[in-house]
Design an enzyme around this catalytic site. Structure first.
Site, mmCIF file in Angstrom:
data_model
loop_
_atom_site.group_PDB
_atom_site.id
_atom_site.type_symbol
_atom_site.label_atom_id
_atom_site.label_comp_id
_atom_site.label_asym_id
_atom_site.label_seq_id
_atom_site.Cartn_x
_atom_site.Cartn_y
_atom_site.Cartn_z
ATOM 1 N N GLU A 63 -0.599 11.044 3.279
ATOM 2 C CA GLU A 63 -0.221 10.513 1.962
ATOM 3 C C GLU A 63 -1.323 9.630 1.364
ATOM 4 O O GLU A 63 -1.062 8.809 0.486
ATOM 5 C CB GLU A 63 1.097 9.728 2.038
ATOM 6 C CG GLU A 63 2.326 10.549 2.389
ATOM 7 C CD GLU A 63 2.698 11.614 1.353
ATOM 8 O OE1 GLU A 63 2.019 11.705 0.315
ATOM 9 O OE2 GLU A 63 3.647 12.353 1.610
ATOM 10 N N HIS A 82 4.267 2.688 2.926
ATOM 11 C CA HIS A 82 5.210 3.795 2.692
ATOM 12 C C HIS A 82 6.157 3.875 3.889
ATOM 13 O O HIS A 82 5.710 3.976 5.027
ATOM 14 C CB HIS A 82 4.429 5.094 2.509
ATOM 15 C CG HIS A 82 5.264 6.326 2.643
ATOM 16 N ND1 HIS A 82 6.484 6.463 2.015
ATOM 17 C CD2 HIS A 82 5.065 7.470 3.333
ATOM 18 C CE1 HIS A 82 6.989 7.651 2.324
ATOM 19 N NE2 HIS A 82 6.153 8.274 3.129
ATOM 20 N N HIS A 84 10.135 5.141 5.724
ATOM 21 C CA HIS A 84 11.186 6.164 5.808
ATOM 22 C C HIS A 84 12.499 5.498 6.231
ATOM 23 O O HIS A 84 13.225 6.044 7.056
ATOM 24 C CB HIS A 84 10.809 7.225 6.853
ATOM 25 C CG HIS A 84 9.741 8.172 6.416
ATOM 26 N ND1 HIS A 84 9.295 9.192 7.219
ATOM 27 C CD2 HIS A 84 9.028 8.277 5.270
ATOM 28 C CE1 HIS A 84 8.344 9.876 6.596
ATOM 29 N NE2 HIS A 84 8.164 9.341 5.405
ATOM 30 N N HIS A 145 12.754 11.609 0.261
ATOM 31 C CA HIS A 145 11.661 11.321 1.191
ATOM 32 C C HIS A 145 11.745 9.908 1.763
ATOM 33 O O HIS A 145 12.017 9.738 2.950
ATOM 34 C CB HIS A 145 10.335 11.555 0.440
ATOM 35 C CG HIS A 145 9.108 11.472 1.282
ATOM 36 N ND1 HIS A 145 7.977 12.207 1.055
ATOM 37 C CD2 HIS A 145 8.827 10.704 2.354
ATOM 38 C CE1 HIS A 145 7.057 11.910 1.960
ATOM 39 N NE2 HIS A 145 7.558 11.001 2.753
HETATM 40 ZN ZN LIG Z 1 6.596 9.928 4.221
#
Ligand SMILES: [Zn+2]
Length: 203
Positions: A63, A82, A84, A145
């Site tokens: 990413e 980022h 999850h 996501h």
């Molecule tokens: Zn991800």
């Protein structure tokens, strides 16, 4: 991040903006597919904003385009995380923006947390849709996501990610109870003004 339940295994990724070199913007980012439990500073990768490698032996996070796009579009941002995390991912699947429901949200995040338009992981399209959802905010939810949180430094970006997970949980539980009362509009306006003034001074 693992202990806080924001990521697991090798999922999610972290970066910081580095001083630019020869007018080239640079970032240091976690590598692709390496478990956090096995990661030390030798695994960190330096790339430019086109994700061309500058330093490091491993491949940069898949990413990285998103991280670079955030630094390009947001001079106030020095770190990007980022995640999850579970409740934020529920919001990401529902497609519902998390409205301003807790006072801290306007002052710390800039207001609601928007859900980006869906895009395939690792693509410029995902980077673009995340930057659009992140405009004027410190966090965005990535459709189907996870989430992204930003800050002047890693400590602030981590605080943002923890707040995003907490308010996503509160929002989902309130939804399950059948009622979500948002903050009064005049309160959100006043608190968002404080946020914007601070953001402008950071840029
Ligand atoms: Zn991800």
């Amino acid at each position: 991040m693992c202990d806080l339940g924001l990521v697991s295994g090798s999922s999610g990724n972290i970066s910081v903006r580095l001083p630019s070199h020869d007018t080239r913007g640079l970032l240091a980012v976690t590598p692709s597919g390496k478990r956090y439990s096995e990661l030390d500073e030798s695994g960190v990768v330096v790339t430019d904003f086109n994700v061309e490698p500058v330093e490091g032996d491993l491949a940069p996070s898949s990413e990285s385009l998103m991280h670079a796009a955030v630094y390009r579009s947001r001079p106030d941002v020095g770190a990007v995380i980022h995640t999850h995390s579970a409740f934020t991912s529920v919001a990401a699947v529902s497609g519902l923006d998390v409205p301003p429901i807790i006072d801290e949200m306007a002052v710390t995040l800039g207001g609601s947390i928007r859900v980006s338009k869906y895009a395939y992981p690792g693509t410029q399209a995902l980077a673009d849709s995340v930057c659009a959802a992140l405009e004027g905010r410190k966090a965005a939810i990535i459709k189907n996501h996870g989430a992204v949180g930003v800050g002047r430094n890693l400590a602030e970006a981590l605080d943002v990610c923890m707040l995003v997970e907490r308010v996503s949980k509160i929002f989902i539980y309130a939804k399950l109870l059948g009622n979500v009362d948002e903050l009064p509009k005049e309160v959100v306006d006043a608190e968002s003004e404080v946020f914007r003034t601070r953001l402008d001074s950071e840029a």
